[in-house]
Scaffold this motif. Structure first.
Motif, PDB file in Angstrom:
ATOM      1  N   LEU A 281       0.852  -1.183   0.000  1.00  0.00           N
ATOM      2  CA  LEU A 281       0.000   0.000   0.000  1.00  0.00           C
ATOM      3  C   LEU A 281       0.889   1.233   0.000  1.00  0.00           C
ATOM      4  O   LEU A 281       1.800   1.340   0.822  1.00  0.00           O
ATOM      5  N   THR A 282       0.637   2.141  -0.931  1.00  0.00           N
ATOM      6  CA  THR A 282       1.353   3.407  -0.949  1.00  0.00           C
ATOM      7  C   THR A 282       0.337   4.549  -0.947  1.00  0.00           C
ATOM      8  O   THR A 282      -0.704   4.458  -1.591  1.00  0.00           O
ATOM      9  N   SER A 283       0.656   5.583  -0.168  1.00  0.00           N
ATOM     10  CA  SER A 283      -0.233   6.732  -0.083  1.00  0.00           C
ATOM     11  C   SER A 283       0.469   7.864   0.636  1.00  0.00           C
ATOM     12  O   SER A 283       1.016   7.672   1.720  1.00  0.00           O
ATOM     13  N   LYS A 284       0.426   9.056   0.043  1.00  0.00           N
ATOM     14  CA  LYS A 284       0.957  10.229   0.742  1.00  0.00           C
ATOM     15  C   LYS A 284       0.092  10.563   1.945  1.00  0.00           C
ATOM     16  O   LYS A 284       0.575  11.086   2.943  1.00  0.00           O
ATOM     17  N   ASP A 285      -1.205  10.244   1.852  1.00  0.00           N
ATOM     18  CA  ASP A 285      -2.139  10.534   2.941  1.00  0.00           C
ATOM     19  C   ASP A 285      -1.930   9.631   4.162  1.00  0.00           C
ATOM     20  O   ASP A 285      -2.331   9.987   5.262  1.00  0.00           O
ATOM     21  N   LEU A 286      -1.317   8.464   3.954  1.00  0.00           N
ATOM     22  CA  LEU A 286      -1.215   7.469   5.023  1.00  0.00           C
ATOM     23  C   LEU A 286       0.221   7.088   5.354  1.00  0.00           C
ATOM     24  O   LEU A 286       0.457   6.066   5.992  1.00  0.00           O
ATOM     25  N   GLU A 287       1.190   7.893   4.944  1.00  0.00           N
ATOM     26  CA  GLU A 287       2.596   7.558   5.167  1.00  0.00           C
ATOM     27  C   GLU A 287       2.901   7.337   6.639  1.00  0.00           C
ATOM     28  O   GLU A 287       2.393   8.047   7.513  1.00  0.00           O
ATOM     29  N   ASN A 288       3.738   6.331   6.883  1.00  0.00           N
ATOM     30  CA  ASN A 288       4.221   5.998   8.234  1.00  0.00           C
ATOM     31  C   ASN A 288       3.113   5.628   9.202  1.00  0.00           C
ATOM     32  O   ASN A 288       3.226   5.872  10.401  1.00  0.00           O
ATOM     33  N   LYS A 289       2.042   5.052   8.696  1.00  0.00           N
ATOM     34  CA  LYS A 289       0.968   4.569   9.565  1.00  0.00           C
ATOM     35  C   LYS A 289       0.672   3.117   9.237  1.00  0.00           C
ATOM     36  O   LYS A 289       0.758   2.692   8.088  1.00  0.00           O
TER      37      LYS A 289
ATOM     38  N   VAL B  86      -8.808   1.091  19.835  1.00  0.00           N
ATOM     39  CA  VAL B  86      -7.470   0.905  19.271  1.00  0.00           C
ATOM     40  C   VAL B  86      -7.063   2.144  18.459  1.00  0.00           C
ATOM     41  O   VAL B  86      -5.928   2.612  18.557  1.00  0.00           O
ATOM     42  N   TYR B  87      -7.999   2.685  17.720  1.00  0.00           N
ATOM     43  CA  TYR B  87      -7.718   3.880  16.916  1.00  0.00           C
ATOM     44  C   TYR B  87      -7.325   5.054  17.818  1.00  0.00           C
ATOM     45  O   TYR B  87      -6.340   5.745  17.544  1.00  0.00           O
ATOM     46  N   GLU B  88      -8.065   5.274  18.873  1.00  0.00           N
ATOM     47  CA  GLU B  88      -7.752   6.374  19.803  1.00  0.00           C
ATOM     48  C   GLU B  88      -6.397   6.166  20.477  1.00  0.00           C
ATOM     49  O   GLU B  88      -5.632   7.101  20.625  1.00  0.00           O
ATOM     50  N   LYS B  89      -6.113   4.945  20.878  1.00  0.00           N
ATOM     51  CA  LYS B  89      -4.868   4.658  21.590  1.00  0.00           C
ATOM     52  C   LYS B  89      -3.628   4.827  20.696  1.00  0.00           C
ATOM     53  O   LYS B  89      -2.587   5.290  21.149  1.00  0.00           O
ATOM     54  N   TYR B  90      -3.745   4.467  19.417  1.00  0.00           N
ATOM     55  CA  TYR B  90      -2.581   4.469  18.527  1.00  0.00           C
ATOM     56  C   TYR B  90      -2.742   5.445  17.348  1.00  0.00           C
ATOM     57  O   TYR B  90      -2.081   5.282  16.321  1.00  0.00           O
ATOM     58  N   LYS B  91      -3.559   6.476  17.493  1.00  0.00           N
ATOM     59  CA  LYS B  91      -3.914   7.321  16.348  1.00  0.00           C
ATOM     60  C   LYS B  91      -2.733   8.020  15.673  1.00  0.00           C
ATOM     61  O   LYS B  91      -2.833   8.393  14.511  1.00  0.00           O
ATOM     62  N   ASP B  92      -1.613   8.171  16.347  1.00  0.00           N
ATOM     63  CA  ASP B  92      -0.447   8.778  15.700  1.00  0.00           C
ATOM     64  C   ASP B  92       0.233   7.821  14.719  1.00  0.00           C
ATOM     65  O   ASP B  92       0.944   8.261  13.813  1.00  0.00           O
TER      66      ASP B  92
ATOM     67  N   ASP C  36       5.454   0.337   6.643  1.00  0.00           N
ATOM     68  CA  ASP C  36       6.217   0.322   5.393  1.00  0.00           C
ATOM     69  C   ASP C  36       5.329   0.041   4.181  1.00  0.00           C
ATOM     70  O   ASP C  36       5.810  -0.019   3.059  1.00  0.00           O
ATOM     71  N   GLY C  37       4.031  -0.151   4.421  1.00  0.00           N
ATOM     72  CA  GLY C  37       3.086  -0.412   3.342  1.00  0.00           C
ATOM     73  C   GLY C  37       2.924  -1.872   2.975  1.00  0.00           C
ATOM     74  O   GLY C  37       2.079  -2.222   2.156  1.00  0.00           O
ATOM     75  N   LYS C  38       3.712  -2.739   3.592  1.00  0.00           N
ATOM     76  CA  LYS C  38       3.649  -4.170   3.269  1.00  0.00           C
ATOM     77  C   LYS C  38       2.422  -4.819   3.919  1.00  0.00           C
ATOM     78  O   LYS C  38       2.078  -4.528   5.059  1.00  0.00           O
TER      79      LYS C  38
ATOM     80  N   LEU D 102      -4.285  -7.361  16.227  1.00  0.00           N
ATOM     81  CA  LEU D 102      -4.164  -6.007  15.684  1.00  0.00           C
ATOM     82  C   LEU D 102      -3.184  -5.176  16.509  1.00  0.00           C
ATOM     83  O   LEU D 102      -2.276  -4.542  15.965  1.00  0.00           O
ATOM     84  N   ILE D 103      -3.321  -5.210  17.826  1.00  0.00           N
ATOM     85  CA  ILE D 103      -2.430  -4.446  18.712  1.00  0.00           C
ATOM     86  C   ILE D 103      -0.989  -4.935  18.577  1.00  0.00           C
ATOM     87  O   ILE D 103      -0.051  -4.135  18.539  1.00  0.00           O
ATOM     88  N   THR D 104      -0.810  -6.244  18.496  1.00  0.00           N
ATOM     89  CA  THR D 104       0.538  -6.808  18.337  1.00  0.00           C
ATOM     90  C   THR D 104       1.190  -6.292  17.057  1.00  0.00           C
ATOM     91  O   THR D 104       2.352  -5.883  17.057  1.00  0.00           O
ATOM     92  N   HIS D 105       0.435  -6.287  15.954  1.00  0.00           N
ATOM     93  CA  HIS D 105       0.981  -5.777  14.697  1.00  0.00           C
ATOM     94  C   HIS D 105       1.345  -4.296  14.815  1.00  0.00           C
ATOM     95  O   HIS D 105       2.383  -3.861  14.314  1.00  0.00           O
ATOM     96  N   ILE D 106       0.508  -3.517  15.464  1.00  0.00           N
ATOM     97  CA  ILE D 106       0.788  -2.081  15.619  1.00  0.00           C
ATOM     98  C   ILE D 106       2.047  -1.890  16.463  1.00  0.00           C
ATOM     99  O   ILE D 106       2.955  -1.139  16.086  1.00  0.00           O
ATOM    100  N   LYS D 107       2.124  -2.588  17.602  1.00  0.00           N
ATOM    101  CA  LYS D 107       3.304  -2.463  18.476  1.00  0.00           C
ATOM    102  C   LYS D 107       4.579  -2.913  17.772  1.00  0.00           C
ATOM    103  O   LYS D 107       5.621  -2.285  17.919  1.00  0.00           O
ATOM    104  N   ASP D 108       4.500  -4.005  17.020  1.00  0.00           N
ATOM    105  CA  ASP D 108       5.677  -4.497  16.278  1.00  0.00           C
ATOM    106  C   ASP D 108       6.179  -3.458  15.277  1.00  0.00           C
ATOM    107  O   ASP D 108       7.368  -3.328  15.049  1.00  0.00           O
ATOM    108  N   SER D 109       5.253  -2.734  14.666  1.00  0.00           N
ATOM    109  CA  SER D 109       5.653  -1.743  13.680  1.00  0.00           C
ATOM    110  C   SER D 109       6.261  -0.506  14.325  1.00  0.00           C
ATOM    111  O   SER D 109       6.969   0.248  13.668  1.00  0.00           O
ATOM    112  N   LEU D 110       6.016  -0.297  15.617  1.00  0.00           N
ATOM    113  CA  LEU D 110       6.572   0.863  16.322  1.00  0.00           C
ATOM    114  C   LEU D 110       8.014   0.638  16.749  1.00  0.00           C
ATOM    115  O   LEU D 110       8.698   1.586  17.125  1.00  0.00           O
ATOM    116  N   LYS D 111       8.455  -0.601  16.725  1.00  0.00           N
ATOM    117  CA  LYS D 111       9.819  -0.931  17.172  1.00  0.00           C
ATOM    118  C   LYS D 111      10.853  -0.424  16.214  1.00  0.00           C
ATOM    119  O   LYS D 111      10.697  -0.280  15.063  1.00  0.00           O
TER     120      LYS D 111
END
Length: 189
Positions: free
Chosen positions: A66-74, A98-104, A164-166, A180-189
């Protein structure tokens, strides 16, 4: 010798029977060109998604990326859902948490997979369920996207992409909150 003669006769027969009148040939081309345009439109992997709040989210999904200028680094969860779907309604509170907790670092895009939805009724639904994440409303674009995303036919069905869009995971039915939370946390590392 007979085999060569037979082969020669078959080739001649194919040459003469393969020709059509010009009008017939044009009719075939016209039909095929329309089909080709439809296939090309289906194959386009770039989407311009209109949200219920009037924003536009542009993204491309190709080769599991997935590529998007609107969604970069999320981390991005694309959720196909409908207002009449009990499991879809059930996962909204979890999505909001989950959205509120990790919205950044995380966004959910709710792709409305519903035909002829009255916009006033949808607005009331969004208010009633206090949906905090963007919901896309362009029926034609939403259904085209569903077709291209593994031919979605049932809801809810969700696709998760890393920062990374993968592509990370496909959820059929309710999204597992812990996964879902595990995937989000893993991507923050």
């Amino acid at each position: 010798m007979k085999k060569i003669y037979l082969f020669f006769m078959i080739v001649l027969a194919l040459i003469f029977t393969g020709c059509q009148e010009e009008d017939e040939a044009q009719a075939v081309v016209i039909k095929d060109s329309k089909s080709f345009k439809e296939l090309k439109k289906q194959g386009n992997k770039t989407y311009s998604l209109e949200t219920a709040t009037g924003e536009t989210i542009k993204l491309t999904v190709e080769n599991d990326t997935l590529t998007s200028k609107d969604l970069e680094n999320k981390v991005v969860l694309i959720n196909f859902w409908a207002t009449w779907c009990p499991p879809c309604k059930e996962e909204i509170p979890m999505f909001n948490r989950v959205y509120e907790k990790y919205k950044d670092d995380f966004i959910i895009i709710g792709v409305l997979y519903e035909k002829n939805k009255d916009m006033k009724a949808l607005a009331e639904f969004l208010r009633q369920y206090n949906m905090k994440f963007p919901v896309t409303i362009n029926e034609q674009e939403n259904f085209r996207m569903a077709k291209n995303f593994d031919d979605v036919k049932r809801v809810p069905e969700s696709f998760l992409y890393g920062k990374d869009g993968k592509f990370l995971e496909k959820y059929v039915g309710l999204v597992d909150e812990q996964s879902l939370i595990t995937h989000i946390k893993d991507s923050l590392k």
